[in-house]
Design an enzyme around this catalytic site. Structure first.
Site, PDB file in Angstrom:
ATOM      1  N   GLU A   1      24.895  60.950  55.151  1.00 22.55           N
ATOM      2  CA  GLU A   1      25.909  60.098  53.797  1.00 22.55           C
ATOM      3  C   GLU A   1      26.712  59.670  55.053  1.00 22.55           C
ATOM      4  O   GLU A   1      27.396  58.179  54.653  1.00 22.55           O
ATOM      5  CB  GLU A   1      26.643  60.950  53.267  1.00 22.55           C
ATOM      6  CG  GLU A   1      27.029  60.477  51.886  1.00 22.55           C
ATOM      7  CD  GLU A   1      27.759  61.591  50.685  1.00 22.55           C
ATOM      8  OE1 GLU A   1      27.259  63.224  50.814  1.00 22.55           O
ATOM      9  OE2 GLU A   1      28.419  61.292  49.956  1.00 22.55           O
TER      10      GLU A   1
ATOM     11  N   LYS B   1      31.977  70.085  46.616  1.00 21.36           N
ATOM     12  CA  LYS B   1      30.793  71.175  46.070  1.00 21.36           C
ATOM     13  C   LYS B   1      31.424  72.538  47.620  1.00 21.36           C
ATOM     14  O   LYS B   1      31.077  73.229  47.223  1.00 21.36           O
ATOM     15  CB  LYS B   1      29.332  70.528  46.824  1.00 21.36           C
ATOM     16  CG  LYS B   1      28.981  69.790  45.954  1.00 21.36           C
ATOM     17  CD  LYS B   1      26.981  69.332  45.937  1.00 21.36           C
ATOM     18  CE  LYS B   1      27.074  68.337  44.986  1.00 21.36           C
ATOM     19  NZ  LYS B   1      27.679  66.892  45.001  1.00 21.36           N
TER      20      LYS B   1
ATOM     21  N   HIS C   1      26.651  74.044  44.546  1.00 19.95           N
ATOM     22  CA  HIS C   1      25.817  72.992  44.252  1.00 19.95           C
ATOM     23  C   HIS C   1      25.617  72.830  43.244  1.00 19.95           C
ATOM     24  O   HIS C   1      24.487  73.460  42.758  1.00 19.95           O
ATOM     25  CB  HIS C   1      24.827  72.263  45.167  1.00 19.95           C
ATOM     26  CG  HIS C   1      24.373  71.186  45.069  1.00 19.95           C
ATOM     27  ND1 HIS C   1      24.044  70.001  44.030  1.00 19.95           N
ATOM     28  CD2 HIS C   1      23.079  69.939  45.487  1.00 19.95           C
ATOM     29  CE1 HIS C   1      23.325  68.869  43.745  1.00 19.95           C
ATOM     30  NE2 HIS C   1      23.458  69.052  44.950  1.00 19.95           N
TER      31      HIS C   1
ATOM     32  N   CYS D   1      19.153  66.133  41.470  1.00 21.27           N
ATOM     33  CA  CYS D   1      20.532  66.513  41.898  1.00 21.27           C
ATOM     34  C   CYS D   1      21.019  65.132  41.929  1.00 21.27           C
ATOM     35  O   CYS D   1      22.419  65.299  41.838  1.00 21.27           O
ATOM     36  CB  CYS D   1      20.713  67.100  43.268  1.00 21.27           C
ATOM     37  SG  CYS D   1      20.217  68.505  43.740  1.00 21.27           S
TER      38      CYS D   1
ATOM     39  N   PHE E   1      17.420  65.509  46.041  1.00 18.74           N
ATOM     40  CA  PHE E   1      16.581  65.316  46.424  1.00 18.74           C
ATOM     41  C   PHE E   1      14.785  64.165  45.663  1.00 18.74           C
ATOM     42  O   PHE E   1      15.065  64.811  45.078  1.00 18.74           O
ATOM     43  CB  PHE E   1      15.555  66.818  46.334  1.00 18.74           C
ATOM     44  CG  PHE E   1      15.836  67.901  47.581  1.00 18.74           C
ATOM     45  CD1 PHE E   1      17.329  67.246  48.486  1.00 18.74           C
ATOM     46  CD2 PHE E   1      15.731  69.245  47.377  1.00 18.74           C
ATOM     47  CE1 PHE E   1      17.154  68.625  49.558  1.00 18.74           C
ATOM     48  CE2 PHE E   1      16.251  70.173  48.396  1.00 18.74           C
ATOM     49  CZ  PHE E   1      16.785  69.815  49.054  1.00 18.74           C
TER      50      PHE E   1
ATOM     51  N   HIS F   1      28.328  63.009  48.022  1.00 23.10           N
ATOM     52  CA  HIS F   1      27.660  64.127  47.544  1.00 23.10           C
ATOM     53  C   HIS F   1      28.140  65.453  48.431  1.00 23.10           C
ATOM     54  O   HIS F   1      27.935  66.115  47.727  1.00 23.10           O
ATOM     55  CB  HIS F   1      25.942  63.107  47.819  1.00 23.10           C
ATOM     56  CG  HIS F   1      25.119  64.219  47.433  1.00 23.10           C
ATOM     57  ND1 HIS F   1      24.978  64.931  46.195  1.00 23.10           N
ATOM     58  CD2 HIS F   1      24.165  65.320  47.710  1.00 23.10           C
ATOM     59  CE1 HIS F   1      23.485  65.474  45.415  1.00 23.10           C
ATOM     60  NE2 HIS F   1      23.435  65.184  46.973  1.00 23.10           N
TER      61      HIS F   1
END
Lengths: 403, 409
Positions: free
Chosen positions: A305, A326, A331, A161, A390, A294
């Site tokens: 985050e 998002k 995503h 990602c 990830f 993110h």
């Protein structure tokens, strides 16, 4: 010291085809979630995602572009970005100094899956020459090269990602070192059933909508699309009289080295890559006017985050608008940070910060200014774009108003 | 001032054995890692040979805990990385994790496992599959796994650019250390042999043994007719020179220069392909500050493809002169073509040539191709003092990536 600038943008998102339509949707706060159409979800607990809608394939049949592969979204966004930059069809330059860097998570899994569903009994029945041709991830850069005559070094960034931001960082280095003049960068992904199942079984998918930073957030929603940026050496852009949209002023990379799917609980990796990006851009935290988070909408990500942003920005963290697009488009995996980089450039251009939609209940652990539900006019000179993948693959990019 | 970059550790999982010693001894002995592939049914097809990793025991390197969740590529890369880190004496706790990165090149990543997982999805009830089954199915999950088990915190990146993937990863790592982004990078490549990858190359007509031709991995040979696919993982530790000296590391060689070009995946006339390949070599030499007369060995990309080998030979002749006499080796004759991992394999073999003063010979060669006028090392290995070597990697669709490595002064 040389500079790297952005001169063209292209988008295909679940809320619009092209930059104009997508941007209007972003500032209106449109929700791109829908009932999944591309495959049957009856055996799953979640049935929604953010798919690209009304994508019309009205080009003349170009070289190697095949319908129903990621090539079509990437091609569309690339053409749009090149058109804006003024480089489409411009034959004046040495094309060996035009490079390609595209991020993707799944590459061409989707067409392969489609063929396999026809006959599961034998593995090679899923394979035909078309699938063989699109299967290696670098078929994407090959397709772009064939259609747009980019003949400098080409790479595909496979960094889950954060693939898009990694591609942008790679391009930045090439341009700063004066190895090439132009790099077409970005990312593209469709929604393969494989990835849907992966996130579904990790219980990472939200059932209805994506609610980043909300107390009741239930997870991410998978999206699809592509985002492309034309990056150039400043001198090259100036000499050819290009319109400059923004400056790419730095990046930071890091790796959690912690867990295959969970982020570091204190956000160590996220702190390092944001700090390194600020350092490279020679900016103090105070100068940042917007953070494109993110912000996936998973309980873990949004909490860590937030912690990481506070560790980097201290008391300024509370004053900086920090939204997650998002919430609207889901995503986009390998394309996410590329699309979000385009959003950052548009924010600089229009002076409007897109909102985090679906935000209802504040979470005491997530207490920053997430620009809830409505876009906001803001004067902004420097923007941080975060991507934390990830596996702890982190990359942050910074975009600035051209000074 | 750019930092200098040296090689301080080697890790090998190959069709010719695991670990640098076995790999090197077999190369110098002229052994072949190529054998019939038995893991999947090739009865309908004419190409049956492959460079398959055998007798591989990942538990020696990675322990047995959790091993069953790791796919083949991740086992290869994890083991090769462990060997390389051990070889460099970089045990966990002995380095600053923020100063270490990992950059891996892989043309196809874990695509086979990803598709295997998809078969499970469509055969069974997908929502009941264990999430552990998809733990290791992303294209870059092998890289992530290595970063997690060794606690690497500087950066993690996976590059896919076809057959030059690991060369591009090493080139990227080289530039990052030069710019002082981090001090140490675990760099290399990993690929595996599987049915769907076989079909990619088969359907594209790239394998040796199509249309009744004799199957062989014969770089530059008159009878060459395609490549033999292979698997493995090759990892090097690249380190900033001062950092290596300070900790008293064994230094194998210095990475001096990198150059790359692309032909744009187009059907360009051969002379353009030759020119671009030549320019990649030339850029690597300029980047290294080494004259072409200073090159003692070229590790060729040559994998037995008819046209590609001829293009490379022409490019070498054009750059170095027709009767230059520079020694040319081609380790794909022994190893097969491990696509994105090949560049790292060539780097390791060349590093070992520099440190041992020996050049492995090209095996499987039968008859000289009159169109190829190079000083090929054939029949037996050659003893030679090597100061500087050039490594070529070339993708059949157009990436050319080359390095210069040198004895450390």
């Amino acid at each position: 010291m040389s500079k790297v600038v952005i001169t063209g943008l292209g988008l295909v998102t679940p809320v619009g085809i092209g930059v104009r339509e997508s941007w209007e949707s972003f500032i209106q706060g449109r929700n791109g979630a829908n009932e999944m159409k591309s495959f049957d979800t009856s055996k799953y607990k979640v049935h929604r995602s953010c798919e690209v809608k009304n994508f019309q394939w009205d080009f003349a049949l170009e070289n190697q572009i095949r319908e129903n592969t990621i090539h079509k979204y990437v091609y569309y966004a690339a053409r749009e970005a090149l058109q804006e930059s003024g480089l489409l069809g411009d034959t004046r330059f040495n094309r060996e100094r035009f490079s390609l860097a595209i991020g993707t998570l799944a590459a061409e899994l989707t067409p392969f899956e489609r063929l396999l569903r026809l006959d599961v009994s034998k593995k090679d029945n899923g394979f035909d020459k078309i699938v063989a041709a699109v299967y290696p991830p670098n078929s994407i850069t090959n397709m772009l090269s064939q259609n747009f005559d980019f003949e400098g070094p080409a790479m595909i960034s496979l960094n889950a990602c954060s693939s898009g931001n990694h591609a942008i960082a790679w391009a930045y280095d090439l341009l700063i070192d004066n190895k090439v003049d132009v790099v077409m960068v970005g990312g593209g992904d469709m929604i393969p059933q494989t990835e849907f199942t992966h996130f579904h079984n990790l219980k990472a998918l939200a059932p209805e909508r994506c609610q980043p930073f909300d107390k009741n957030r239930q997870g991410l929603m998978i999206g699809e699309g592509a985002g492309i940026l034309i990056m150039e050496r400043y001198e090259f852009a100036r000499e050819r009289g290009a319109m400059i949209i923004a400056e790419m002023s730095g990046y930071g990379l890091s790796c959690d080295g912690f867990h295959m799917t969970a982020p570091h609980p204190e956000g160590d990796g996220a702190v390092k890559c944001m700090s390194d990006a600020l350092k490279m851009a020679k900016l103090s935290p105070r100068q940042i006017g917007y953070i494109n988070a993110h912000g996936t909408g998973t309980p873990h990500n949004d909490r860590t985050e937030t912690i990481a942003i506070k560790r980097v920005f201290n008391e300024d963290a509370y004053k900086i608008p920090c939204s997650s697009t998002k919430s609207m488009i889901g995503h986009l995996m390998g394309a996410a940070s590329a699309v979000e980089s385009v959003v950052c450039c548009l924010t600089l251009r229009h002076g409007i910060v897109p909102p985090t939609i679906n935000y209802e209940t504040p979470d005491p652990e997530c207490d920053l200014d997430y620009v809830p539900n409505a876009a906001r006019e803001v004067k902004v000179d420097h923007i941080v774009n975060n991507s934390f993948a990830f596996g702890g693959n982190n990359a942050t990019t910074i975009f600035s108003r051209m000074g | 001032m750019k930092k200098r970059v040296v090689v301080t550790g080697l890790g090998v999982v190959s069709p010719m054995g695991c670990g640098k010693e076995g790999f090197w001894n077999n190369l110098i002995a002229g052994k072949s890692g190529i054998a019939p592939m038995s893991a999947f049914d090739l009865s309908p097809y004419t190409c049956k040979l492959g460079g398959v990793v055998r007798d591989f025991k990942p538990e020696i390197y990675l322990g047995s805990k959790g091993l069953k969740y790791l796919n083949k590529g991740t086992r290869f890369l994890g083991s090769a990385s462990k060997m390389a880190l051990d070889d460099a004496r970089l045990a966990q706790g002995s380095f600053q994790p923020e100063q270490m990165g990992i950059i891996i090149g892989s043309s196809l990543g874990n695509f086979s496992e990803t598709t295997d997982y998809f078969y499970e999805i469509i055969r069974d009830n997908p929502s009941e599959l264990s999430p552990m089954l998809s733990y290791d199915v992303a294209l870059n999950s092998s890289t992530n796994y290595v970063s997690v088990i060794f606690g690497i915190k500087g950066l993690a990146r996976t590059i896919s650019s076809g057959f030059t993937s690991s060369a591009d990863a090493i080139g990227d790592a080289f530039r990052m250390i030069q710019r002082d982004v981090v001090k140490v990078i675990v760099a290399g490549g990993v690929e595996q042999v599987s049915m769907d990858l076989y079909l990619i190359f088969y359907l594209r007509g790239l394998l040796s043994g199509l249309d009744g031709a004799r199957e062989t991995s014969a770089p530059f040979d008159k009878a060459r007719n395609g490549f033999i696919m292979a698997e493995g993982s090759y990892v090097v530790i690249l380190e900033e020179l001062e950092h290596a000296l300070h900790r008293g590391a064994h230094i194998y060689a210095e990475v001096r220069g990198f150059g790359n070009t692309f032909t744009g995946a187009k059907n360009h006339p051969a002379d353009i392909c030759v020119h671009r390949a030549e320019r990649a070599m030339h850029e690597a030499l300029i980047n290294a500050g080494v004259e072409k007369e200073g090159i003692d060995l070229i590790s060729a990309n040559a994998n037995g493809c008819r046209l590609q080998d001829a293009i490379e030979a022409k490019a070498i002749q054009s750059l170095f002169g027709v009767n230059c006499g520079v020694a040319v080796s081609a380790v794909k004759s022994n190893l097969g073509e491990s696509y994105g991992a090949s560049g790292a394999a060539q780097l390791i073999s060349t590093v070992l040539s520099i440190s041992s003063g020996q050049i492995p010979h090209i095996i499987h060669s039968r008859e000289k191709d009159p169109g190829i006028d190079l000083n090929l090392i054939l029949e037996k290995p050659v003893r030679k003092h090597i100061e500087n070597a050039l490594i070529n990697t070339m993708d059949y669709e157009g990436n050319n990536s080359c390095f210069v490595i040198s004895r450390v002064k």
